[in-house]
Enzyme design. Structure first.
Site, mmCIF file in Angstrom:
data_model
loop_
_atom_site.group_PDB
_atom_site.id
_atom_site.type_symbol
_atom_site.label_atom_id
_atom_site.label_comp_id
_atom_site.label_asym_id
_atom_site.label_seq_id
_atom_site.Cartn_x
_atom_site.Cartn_y
_atom_site.Cartn_z
ATOM 1 N N ILE A 124 -23.758 -17.898 -7.131
ATOM 2 C CA ILE A 124 -23.694 -17.418 -5.747
ATOM 3 C C ILE A 124 -22.331 -17.734 -5.150
ATOM 4 C CG2 ILE A 124 -24.707 -17.593 -3.442
ATOM 5 C CD1 ILE A 124 -27.365 -18.293 -4.729
ATOM 6 N N TYR A 155 -36.824 -30.755 -8.120
ATOM 7 C CA TYR A 155 -35.821 -29.862 -7.541
ATOM 8 C C TYR A 155 -36.184 -29.504 -6.104
ATOM 9 C CZ TYR A 155 -33.491 -25.497 -6.365
ATOM 10 O OH TYR A 155 -32.783 -24.523 -5.711
#
Length: 348
Positions: free
Chosen positions: A29, A175
């Site tokens: 990204i 996560y």
């Protein structure tokens, strides 16, 4: 990846000439965000330890215009590297992270150190540097799995209802917990120190240049690699699990809108997705068609720890706060992505 011309024309006068810092800017990204920033005539400092990326893309930009971009090879866990990267920065786009649920299951301590502690260190460095605004790349994994059937979380269709930011977080992997901790840090630093900040909860971002050569690769990248290698895509579970697959252009647009909005930013969390649900069986069929392998039968394996079954974004808050809207369609983005992977495997 192309942003709408109207958006580019509107944002360029607001951003041109500004210095910004992008943590994790050599990642998937981050690389697309840098492309957009440089096209908008923004000056960029990237900090990346290159632990799960390469500097190739950033270096290509540096060769073209060394005055527009600088690379600091360092970790967000290193205060000196952060200070160097944030000198003169107006805005920080914080994307650096350990970005894999399976990897976080294997190494939760490293995941927490980078995603949670690292975010606090980025925020402290931003304070030291006098940064005006921090945009944090959060994750839809904060919501956890879908509510049980029969609860208020089930829509009239029988599918899990779209995730709204007012839902209580329920992370189910290290996560997810670490990214949610980062959100709490952003909100706390904003309220305590007056730092303008926003958390963007991405929903399954995909697009060209997403790594496909790792056991931790995201599903579209992993499907593409196996399809173009003559193998069957692997589905963990029965394939009925669904996601809001979000083109990387949406994530980039959201970051740029967050950097330029004049509305008050005090660490809120907003969903960034498309509002469109796609199950993995449908995704496999669509990608197989693009790869010229119609009729391929996926390989089914047991579900993985930490994976959620269904995820869909309600993007009303992002529309209201940022004037955000999805960029392009899923079909267009899948076609562009699969064309990119086809070219990569043709070269290989």
């Amino acid at each position: 990846m192309k942003l709408p011309a109207e958006l580019v024309h509107r944002l360029r006068p607001l951003l041109a000439g500004r210095w910004v810092c992008v943590t994790g800017g050599c990642g998937f990204i981050g690389g697309h965000l840098i492309d957009a920033l440089l096209a908008l005539q923004v000056r960029v400092v990237v900090i990346d330890d290159l632990s799960n990326s390469t500097a190739e893309h950033a270096l290509a930009h540096m060769e073209l215009d060394p005055m527009a971009i600088k690379l600091v090879h360092g970790s967000i866990l290193d205060p000196e590297a952060l200070d160097e990267a944030m000198t003169a920065a107006h805005t920080v786009f914080h994307l650096a992270a350990v970005g894999s649920v399976p990897l976080s299951i294997e190494n939760p301590q490293r995941t927490w150190a980078v995603n949670a502690t690292g975010t606090a260190m980025v925020l402290q460095a931003a304070r030291r540097a006098g940064v005006k605004r921090v945009i944090y790349s959060a994750s839809s994994s904060a919501y956890g799995d879908a509510p049980a059937p029969g609860t208020l979380g089930i829509a009239a269709t029988g599918q899990p209802a779209p995730r709204v930011e007012s839902l209580a977080p329920a992370p189910v992997s290290p996560y997810a917990a670490s990214k949610l901790a980062g959100e709490h840090a952003v909100r706390a630093w904003s309220r305590s120190y007056g730092l303008e900040a926003l958390c963007l909860r991405y929903f399954n971002v995909f697009g060209p240049r997403q790594p496909a050569d790792s056991p931790y690769s995201a599903v579209i990248a992993a499907f593409a690699r196996r399809l173009y290698s003559g193998e069957a895509p692997v589905i963990y579970g029965d394939g009925t699990q669904s996601r809001d697959f979000t083109p990387v252009a949406c994530a980039v647009a959201a970051n740029l809108l967050a950097a330029t909005t004049t509305r008050e930013l005090v660490g809120q969390s907003v969903n960034i997705g498309t509002g469109q649900r796609t199950d993995l069986l449908t995704l496999c069929r669509l990608l197989a068609q693009r790869a010229g392998r119609e009729g391929v039968v996926p390989e089914f394996r047991p579900p993985r720890a930490g994976d959620v079954h269904s995820s869909l974004a309600d993007i009303s808050a992002a529309r209201a706060l940022l004037d955000y809207q999805p960029v392009g369609t899923l079909e267009q983005a899948l076609a562009e992505t699969m064309d990119w992977y086809r070219q990569q495997y043709a070269r290989a």
